[in-house]
Design an enzyme around this catalytic site. Structure first.
Site, short mmCIF file in Angstrom:
data_model
loop_
_atom_site.label_atom_id
_atom_site.label_comp_id
_atom_site.label_asym_id
_atom_site.label_seq_id
_atom_site.Cartn_x
_atom_site.Cartn_y
_atom_site.Cartn_z
N SER B 10 -31.70 45.23 -2.52
CA SER B 10 -30.67 46.26 -2.33
C SER B 10 -29.42 45.66 -1.71
O SER B 10 -28.29 45.93 -2.14
CB SER B 10 -31.19 47.37 -1.41
OG SER B 10 -32.35 47.95 -1.94
N ARG B 33 -25.64 47.85 5.87
CA ARG B 33 -26.75 48.76 6.20
C ARG B 33 -26.31 50.23 6.14
O ARG B 33 -27.09 51.11 5.80
CB ARG B 33 -27.39 48.41 7.55
CG ARG B 33 -28.75 49.08 7.77
CD ARG B 33 -29.59 48.38 8.80
NE ARG B 33 -30.08 47.11 8.30
CZ ARG B 33 -31.20 46.95 7.58
NH1 ARG B 33 -31.96 47.99 7.29
NH2 ARG B 33 -31.57 45.77 7.16
N HIS B 36 -26.42 50.96 2.53
CA HIS B 36 -27.83 50.99 2.15
C HIS B 36 -28.48 52.33 2.47
O HIS B 36 -29.29 52.85 1.71
CB HIS B 36 -28.54 49.84 2.89
CG HIS B 36 -30.00 49.73 2.65
ND1 HIS B 36 -30.93 50.14 3.58
CD2 HIS B 36 -30.71 49.27 1.60
CE1 HIS B 36 -32.16 49.93 3.10
NE2 HIS B 36 -32.05 49.39 1.89
#
Lengths: 211, 211
Positions: B10, B33, B36
């Protein structure tokens, strides 16, 4: 301003910024709460509802349906007080030690095991997936195997790997009430928002039925 | 694919889709993040960092800083295991009954009281605001009053009312290390992602220092 006034004002701003677009209720209450929790107007376009799915979710909640989720954050965000008024409970088995053990033994994800645990609960179940594509895929399998018949499946895993495929699988199923966050988007905050939108609607309807 | 492989893949996809844009580390790990956890690429543009703030956050975590948040969902999402390795604890006082009582008595929000409780903790503190503008404003006041000197303030309340103003106030302060989600965006998932990015970086650095 009190918290409920801020929320009301926020919903007015969201409605205003959506301009001339019209949305049906009770779907609109779900859409608005997803935008409210993320400030991301993509949710005006990317939520997919099977026919009457939000209504089915609200009615299931009123009958005391349980909510099973694959994320501790969604579990923390779901209004368990309102769910409990109707007799329902929220469940997330992700942190259970025996779930981790069984997942390791069988070589599957903890999310897979969590969904199986949820499938063993009695009563009506709303499955609310905000993290793991494998959780959503396991739900689809259990439905296909005739082992469960969920009141509603919320398919909102977020991310970049296997997420689209898992949602496509749910969307291709017949006679399964669903709410899906399209594309890569979704997540624990979105799943909690979808559940809470239905919970608050159920509470509102209950209050007006009492009058 | 195992969970850590999915995460790695990812992060590669996110990096690839950001194309030729370059970001500095360790800020980039925070940005990635946030994307994500939300699949929202706006976070490539809207995160604002004071100079060295991510580095300061990581170092504070390594010294055992605590994290105080205004949202139970962020609390659920923060990796308390990694935080605990360094001696820190995560705190969220939102659900405490006496917090609700004091808020009612004083006519302020529960979030305000929560931040005051956090301010009374000993040791270094990272304040992580993912919900209430009033929490962020109270932090700014406590800093101005000389009552606290946070290791880091994460200002990421999400929403449509008073959110921008609270972030502007933090951004205007001198000598306060901050990470801010600009505009209306933010939320519990973003706050947890920011904390976890720093936690995983601290863990990685600790592991490589040991070698």
């Amino acid at each position: 301003m009190k918290p409920h006034e801020i929320e009301q004002k926020s919903m007015e701003i969201i409605t205003k910024e959506l301009g001339d677009r019209t949305f049906q209720e009770p779907e609109f209450s779900v859409i608005k709460r997803c935008i409210h929790t993320s400030a991301d107007f993509d949710y005006a376009d990317n939520l997919k509802f099977s026919s009457q799915s939000v209504r089915q979710g609200i009615e299931a909640i009123k009958r005391g349906a349980h909510i099973v989720t694959d994320t501790n954050m969604a579990f923390a965000g779901i209004n368990k007080g309102v769910l409990g008024r109707f007799g329902g409970e929220a469940h997330c088995f992700m942190a259970d030690e025996d779930v981790a053990l069984e997942a390791k033994e069988r070589g599957v994800t903890r999310s897979t095991i969590c969904m199986e645990r949820g499938a063993n609960l009695s009563g009506e179940i709303i499955f609310a997936i905000g993290n793991a594509p494998t959780a959503l895929i396991r739900i689809c399998e259990l439905i296909e195997e005739g082992k469960i018949k969920p009141a509603l499946v919320i398919g909102a895993p977020v991310g970049f790997v296997n997420v689209l495929e898992s949602k496509e699988r749910l969307l291709s199923m017949k006679d399964v009430p669903y709410i899906v966050a399209g594309g890569r988007k979704g997540g624990s905050n979105i799943v909690a928002a979808i559940c809470n939108a239905m919970l608050y609607e159920a509470k509102k309807e209950e209050a007006s039925e009492r009058v």
